[in-house]
Design an enzyme around this catalytic site. Structure first.
Site, PDB file in Angstrom:
ATOM      1  N   LYS A 115       0.911  -1.286   0.099  1.00  0.00           N
ATOM      2  CA  LYS A 115      -0.099  -0.088  -0.034  1.00  0.00           C
ATOM      3  C   LYS A 115       0.767   1.143  -0.137  1.00  0.00           C
ATOM      4  O   LYS A 115       1.568   1.359   1.099  1.00  0.00           O
ATOM      5  CB  LYS A 115      -0.769  -0.046   1.439  1.00  0.00           C
ATOM      6  CG  LYS A 115      -2.126   1.194   1.270  1.00  0.00           C
ATOM      7  CD  LYS A 115      -2.720   1.607   2.249  1.00  0.00           C
ATOM      8  CE  LYS A 115      -1.982   2.402   3.141  1.00  0.00           C
ATOM      9  NZ  LYS A 115      -1.724   3.791   2.472  1.00  0.00           N
ATOM     10  N   GLY A 142       6.830   4.579   8.593  1.00  0.00           N
ATOM     11  CA  GLY A 142       5.679   6.053   8.546  1.00  0.00           C
ATOM     12  C   GLY A 142       5.823   6.510  10.332  1.00  0.00           C
ATOM     13  O   GLY A 142       7.055   6.359  10.875  1.00  0.00           O
ATOM     14  N   GLY A 158       2.668   2.965  13.670  1.00  0.00           N
ATOM     15  CA  GLY A 158       3.779   1.865  13.768  1.00  0.00           C
ATOM     16  C   GLY A 158       3.069   1.055  15.112  1.00  0.00           C
ATOM     17  O   GLY A 158       3.086  -0.231  14.931  1.00  0.00           O
ATOM     18  N   GLU A 191      10.066   1.187  10.490  1.00  0.00           N
ATOM     19  CA  GLU A 191      11.033   2.326  10.379  1.00  0.00           C
ATOM     20  C   GLU A 191      10.072   3.376  10.637  1.00  0.00           C
ATOM     21  O   GLU A 191       9.643   3.685   9.839  1.00  0.00           O
ATOM     22  CB  GLU A 191      11.647   1.966   9.107  1.00  0.00           C
ATOM     23  CG  GLU A 191      12.960   2.703   8.821  1.00  0.00           C
ATOM     24  CD  GLU A 191      12.879   4.050   8.492  1.00  0.00           C
ATOM     25  OE1 GLU A 191      12.809   4.692   9.462  1.00  0.00           O
ATOM     26  OE2 GLU A 191      12.803   4.405   7.365  1.00  0.00           O
ATOM     27  N   CYS A 209      13.040  10.918   7.585  1.00  0.00           N
ATOM     28  CA  CYS A 209      13.199  10.080   8.661  1.00  0.00           C
ATOM     29  C   CYS A 209      14.369  10.365   9.510  1.00  0.00           C
ATOM     30  O   CYS A 209      14.478  10.176  10.828  1.00  0.00           O
ATOM     31  CB  CYS A 209      12.787   8.464   8.944  1.00  0.00           C
ATOM     32  SG  CYS A 209      13.725   7.771   7.452  1.00  0.00           S
ATOM     33  N   GLU A 234       9.564  14.898  16.448  1.00  0.00           N
ATOM     34  CA  GLU A 234       9.916  15.162  15.165  1.00  0.00           C
ATOM     35  C   GLU A 234       8.980  15.902  14.461  1.00  0.00           C
ATOM     36  O   GLU A 234       7.742  16.166  14.440  1.00  0.00           O
ATOM     37  CB  GLU A 234       9.488  13.781  14.552  1.00  0.00           C
ATOM     38  CG  GLU A 234      10.065  13.539  13.034  1.00  0.00           C
ATOM     39  CD  GLU A 234       9.901  12.271  12.484  1.00  0.00           C
ATOM     40  OE1 GLU A 234       8.872  11.744  12.510  1.00  0.00           O
ATOM     41  OE2 GLU A 234      11.045  11.690  12.066  1.00  0.00           O
TER      42      GLU A 234
HETATM   43  P1  NAI Z   1       1.496   7.924   8.701  1.00  0.00           P
HETATM   44  O1  NAI Z   1       2.173   6.926   9.734  1.00  0.00           O
HETATM   45  O2  NAI Z   1       0.080   8.212   9.164  1.00  0.00           O
HETATM   46  O3  NAI Z   1       1.475   7.210   7.308  1.00  0.00           O
HETATM   47  C1  NAI Z   1       2.343   6.096   6.760  1.00  0.00           C
HETATM   48  C2  NAI Z   1       1.646   5.072   6.093  1.00  0.00           C
HETATM   49  O4  NAI Z   1       0.610   4.552   6.986  1.00  0.00           O
HETATM   50  C3  NAI Z   1       0.715   5.686   4.991  1.00  0.00           C
HETATM   51  O5  NAI Z   1       0.731   4.544   3.843  1.00  0.00           O
HETATM   52  C4  NAI Z   1      -0.572   5.628   5.668  1.00  0.00           C
HETATM   53  O6  NAI Z   1      -1.583   5.286   4.780  1.00  0.00           O
HETATM   54  C5  NAI Z   1      -0.420   4.514   6.459  1.00  0.00           C
HETATM   55  N1  NAI Z   1      -1.497   4.296   7.725  1.00  0.00           N
HETATM   56  C6  NAI Z   1      -1.954   5.027   8.325  1.00  0.00           C
HETATM   57  N2  NAI Z   1      -2.785   4.767   9.357  1.00  0.00           N
HETATM   58  C7  NAI Z   1      -2.820   3.180   9.185  1.00  0.00           C
HETATM   59  C8  NAI Z   1      -3.398   2.394  10.110  1.00  0.00           C
HETATM   60  N3  NAI Z   1      -4.104   2.709  10.831  1.00  0.00           N
HETATM   61  N4  NAI Z   1      -2.962   1.267   9.651  1.00  0.00           N
HETATM   62  C9  NAI Z   1      -2.153   0.785   8.679  1.00  0.00           C
HETATM   63  N5  NAI Z   1      -1.578   1.736   7.928  1.00  0.00           N
HETATM   64  C10 NAI Z   1      -1.783   2.981   8.207  1.00  0.00           C
HETATM   65  O7  NAI Z   1       2.198   9.190   8.674  1.00  0.00           O
HETATM   66  P2  NAI Z   1       1.646  10.602   8.395  1.00  0.00           P
HETATM   67  O8  NAI Z   1       0.462  10.746   8.777  1.00  0.00           O
HETATM   68  O9  NAI Z   1       1.818  10.626   6.773  1.00  0.00           O
HETATM   69  O10 NAI Z   1       2.500  11.507   8.825  1.00  0.00           O
HETATM   70  C11 NAI Z   1       2.804  11.883  10.189  1.00  0.00           C
HETATM   71  C12 NAI Z   1       4.069  11.938  10.762  1.00  0.00           C
HETATM   72  O11 NAI Z   1       4.643  10.818  10.498  1.00  0.00           O
HETATM   73  C13 NAI Z   1       5.178  13.049  10.052  1.00  0.00           C
HETATM   74  O12 NAI Z   1       4.990  14.053  10.564  1.00  0.00           O
HETATM   75  C14 NAI Z   1       6.376  12.341  10.364  1.00  0.00           C
HETATM   76  O13 NAI Z   1       6.734  12.700  11.911  1.00  0.00           O
HETATM   77  C15 NAI Z   1       6.208  10.865  10.681  1.00  0.00           C
HETATM   78  N6  NAI Z   1       6.587  10.211   9.379  1.00  0.00           N
HETATM   79  C16 NAI Z   1       7.814   9.442   9.262  1.00  0.00           C
HETATM   80  C17 NAI Z   1       8.085   8.892   8.249  1.00  0.00           C
HETATM   81  C18 NAI Z   1       9.431   8.093   8.027  1.00  0.00           C
HETATM   82  O14 NAI Z   1      10.005   7.840   7.209  1.00  0.00           O
HETATM   83  N7  NAI Z   1       9.813   7.404   9.337  1.00  0.00           N
HETATM   84  C19 NAI Z   1       7.516   8.921   6.930  1.00  0.00           C
HETATM   85  C20 NAI Z   1       6.221   9.721   7.077  1.00  0.00           C
HETATM   86  C21 NAI Z   1       5.916  10.277   8.229  1.00  0.00           C
END
Ligand code: NAI
Ligand code: MG
Length: 486
Positions: free
Chosen positions: A182, A235, A240, A258, A292, A389
Site C-alpha cells: 500500500k 511511517g 507503527g 521504520e 526520517c 519530530e
Molecule cells: P502515517 O504513519 O500516518 O502514514 C504512513 C503510512 O501508514 C501511509 O501509507 C498511511 O496510509 C499508513 N497508515 C495510516 N494509518 C494506518 C493504519 N491505521 N493502519 C495501517 N496503515 C496506516 O504518517 P503521516 O500521517 O503521513 O505523517 C505523520 C508523521 O509521521 C510525520 O509528521 C512524520 O513525523 C512521521 N513520518 C515518518 C516517516 C518516516 O520516514 N519514518 C514517513 C512519513 C511520516
C-alpha cells in the site's frame, strides 16, 4: 535530463494479479500536486475487499508449485534486473511523476529513481546467497535452510515514495516472497507505474500487488490480515504501534518498523566550519526536512557557536524555494496542508518557548504548501522542537561544551535512528559513534544511506533493519533440518 512537468500518469487503478482493476467499492480519491494544491488525477480507493483479493492472488503466486516458486534464483535475478532496465528507460517519466505527486525538486526525484534502481540491482545479487549453516550437533547431521516467509504486506509513506518501494520490494523479491503493497494516499502514482513495469519485466501474476488507499481502511486490512505472514511499515510512531498491535491481535505476523527520528549532528570546534555548516544544512533541509533520518538537532561547540549560527542562518536564507520543476530550486512544497500546519505549529512553539528565530519562520504565499527554510538558535533540550519530530524545514541549533555531556544529551530523546559527528579528532568521533543510541552513525558526512548498509532504529525509531544483508532477515524464516544416521 530535463523534466516533464505535464507527464500524465498512465495507471490509476489497483494492481491485483497482474491486472489494473477498479476497487470493489468503485470508489476513487484524488491525489494532489502539493506545489499547487490541485488534483493531478483520481485513483482507485482500495479497502479490505481489495486487500483480500490481492492476498488471494499473492497466496496463489506463493504456492510451492507456482511459476514464481519454480524459478531458479538466477531467474529471479534476471527479472529484477529487467525491471531495473525498464526503470532506466522510464527514468525521466518516473521522476516527473514523483515531482508532481510529492513536490520534491526534479533533480532529487531523479536521484531517488537512481537509488531505487541501485537498491533493486543490489538485491538482485542476493537471490542465491542467503545461506543456512551446517551445524555440529552430536550424533546428528543438522542444517538450516533460509526460506521465504510467504505473502508480505508493505505499507509505505509519502516522503520517498519510489525509494521506499525499492527498499521493500528488493529483499522480498530476492528471497522469493510475494507482495501486497500500500503506497501512501498522498503519493500513489510511481508505485502504480512500477507495477506496470513489473508486469512488463515478466513477473508472474500475483507476485506484486499494489493497493492504493487510506491507512485506517486498506492499511489496517493489511496489518490485520490472517494470511499475511509479515508486515513491513515505514511511517509515524503512532501508526507503527497500531500496525504492531494489529499484527499481534490477528496472526502474530512478523513486524518490521521504520519510524521517525530526532537525530543529532554534533560539530566540534576543530571542524572546517564551512564544511560543517553545509553538511548540517543538507542533513536537515534535504527533502524539505521530510526525512526520517533528518539531522534535526544541530549541536555546535561553544567556541564556534555564534559564528556557526550566523553562517547557518545565511545559508538557510539563500536556499531557493519554489516550483520543484524549475532548475536550481532546492526546496519545493511540504506534502499537504496537514503537514504545513503541523510544521508551522512547531515553529510557533519554538518561538513561544524562547528559541531565537534566526531565519525564515513563515509560510510562503498561499498557493501550495511552501515554508521558508527556518533556523532557530539557543534551542534547549527540553523544548518541544528539541524532542518531537517536526518533519519540515526547521533547523534547531544547540550549544555544547564537552563530548561526555554531548553523548548524554544526544541520547536524551525517545528516538534513535541516526546521528552525525563532524570533527578531525578520530578519538572523539569513535567514542561518540560507540556510545550514541542510533542505528546509523555518520562521521564527517550525513545521510550516507547505501543499498549495502543496514538502516533502522534504536528505541522508538523502529524494529528491524532494512537494506544490506540484514534487510533480507525480515523476509526469511529459518528451518532446522536434522538427520540421524541409522
Ligand atoms: P502515517 O504513519 O500516518 O502514514 C504512513 C503510512 O501508514 C501511509 O501509507 C498511511 O496510509 C499508513 N497508515 C495510516 N494509518 C494506518 C493504519 N491505521 N493502519 C495501517 N496503515 C496506516 O504518517 P503521516 O500521517 O503521513 O505523517 C505523520 C508523521 O509521521 C510525520 O509528521 C512524520 O513525523 C512521521 N513520518 C515518518 C516517516 C518516516 O520516514 N519514518 C514517513 C512519513 C511520516
Ligand atoms: Mg496519516
Amino acid at each position: 535530463m530535463t523534466a516533464d512537468p505535464s507527464a500524465q500518469p498512465k495507471y490509476t487503478k489497483l494492481f491485483i494479479n497482474n491486472e489494473f482493476v477498479d476497487a470493489v467499492s468503485g470508489k476513487t480519491f484524488a491525489t494532489l500536486n502539493p506545489a499547487t494544491g490541485k488534483e493531478i488525477i483520481k485513483v482507485s480507493e482500495g479497502d479490505k475487499a481489495d486487500v483480500d483479493l490481492a492476498v488471494e492472488a499473492a497466496k496463489k503466486a506463493f504456492h510451492r508449485n507456482s511459476a514464481w516458486r519454480k524459478l531458479s534464483p538466477l531467474q529471479r535475478t534476471n527479472l529484477m534486473n529487467k525491471l531495473c532496465v525498464l526503470m532506466e528507460r522510464d527514468k525521466k517519466f518516473l521522476a516527473s511523476l514523483e515531482t508532481q505527486d510529492n513536490g520534491k525538486p526534479f533533480a532529487e526525484a531523479l536521484f531517488d529513481v537512481t537509488y531505487s534502481i541501485l537498491t533493486l540491482q543490489y538485491y538482485a545479487g542476493w537471490t542465491d546467497k542467503f545461506f543456512g549453516d551446517t551445524i555440529p550437533a552430536g550424533g546428528f547431521i543438522s542444517m538450516t535452510r533460509k526460506e521465504p516467509i510467504g505473502v508480505v504486506g508493505q505499507i509505505i509513506p509519502w516522503n520517498y515514495p519510489l525509494l521506499m518501494l525499492a527498499w521493500k520490494w528488493g529483499p522480498a523479491l530476492a528471497v522469493g516472497c510475494t507482495i501486497v503493497m500500500k503506497p501512501a494516499e498522498q503519493t500513489p502514482l510511481t508505485a502504480l507505474h512500477m507495477a506496470a513495469l513489473a508486469k512488463e519485466a515478466g513477473f508472474p501474476a500475483g507476485v506484486i500487488n499494489v493497493i492504493n488507499g487510506f491507512g485506517p481502511t486498506a492499511g489496517a486490512a493489511i496489518s490485520e490480515h490472517p494470511q499475511i505472514a509479515k508486515v513491513a511499515f515505514t511511517g509515524s510512531v503512532d501508526i507503527g504501534r497500531i500496525v504492531m498491535e494489529a499484527a499481534a491481535k490477528s496472526n502474530l505476523k512478523r513486524v518490521s518498523l521504520e519510524l521517525g527520528g530526532k537525530s543529532p549532528v554534533v560539530v566540534f570546534d576543530d571542524a572546517d566550519i564551512d564544511y560543517a555548516v553545509e553538511t548540517t544544512h543538507e542533513a536537515l533541509f534535504s527533502n524539505h526536512g521530510q526525512s526520517c533520518c533528518a539531522g534535526s538537532r544541530t549541536y555546535v561547540h561553544e567556541k564556534i557557536y555564534d559564528k556557526f549560527v550566523e553562517k547557518a542562518a545565511a545559508k538557510a536564507k539563500a536556499r531557493k524555494v519554489g516550483n520543484p520543476f524549475e532548475e536550481n530550486i532546492q526546496q519545493g512544497p511540504q506534502i499537504d496542508d496537514e503537514m504545513l500546519n503541523k510544521v508551522l505549529g512547531y515553529i510557533e512553539s519554538g518561538k513561544q518557548q524562547g528559541a531565537k528565530l534566526q531565519a525564515g519562520g513563515k509560510r510562503i504565499g498561499n498557493v501550495g504548501y511552501f515554508i521558508e527554510p527556518t533556523v532557530f538558535s539557543d534551542v534547549k533540550d527540553d523544548m518541544k522542537i528539541a524532542q518531537e519530530e517536526i518533519f519540515g524545514p526547521v533547523q534547531s541549533i544547540f550549544k555544547f561544551s564537552t563530548l561526555d555531556e554531548m553523548i548524554d544529551r544526544a541520547n536524551n530523546v525517545q528516538y534513535g535512528l541516526a546521528a552525525g559527528i563532524i570533527t578531525n579528532d578520530i578519538n572523539k568521533a569513535m567514542k561518540f559513534a560507540n556510545s550514541v543510541d542510533a542505528g546509523s552513525v555518520w562521521i564527517n558526512c550525513y545521510d550516507a544511506v547505501l543499498p549495502q548498509t543496514p538502516f533502522g532504529g534504536y528505541k522508538h525509531s523502529g524494529i528491524g533493519r532494512e537494506l544490506g544483508k540484514d534487510g533480507l532477515d525480515n523476509y526469511l524464516e529459518t528451518k532446522t533440518i536434522t538427520m540421524k544416521l541409522v
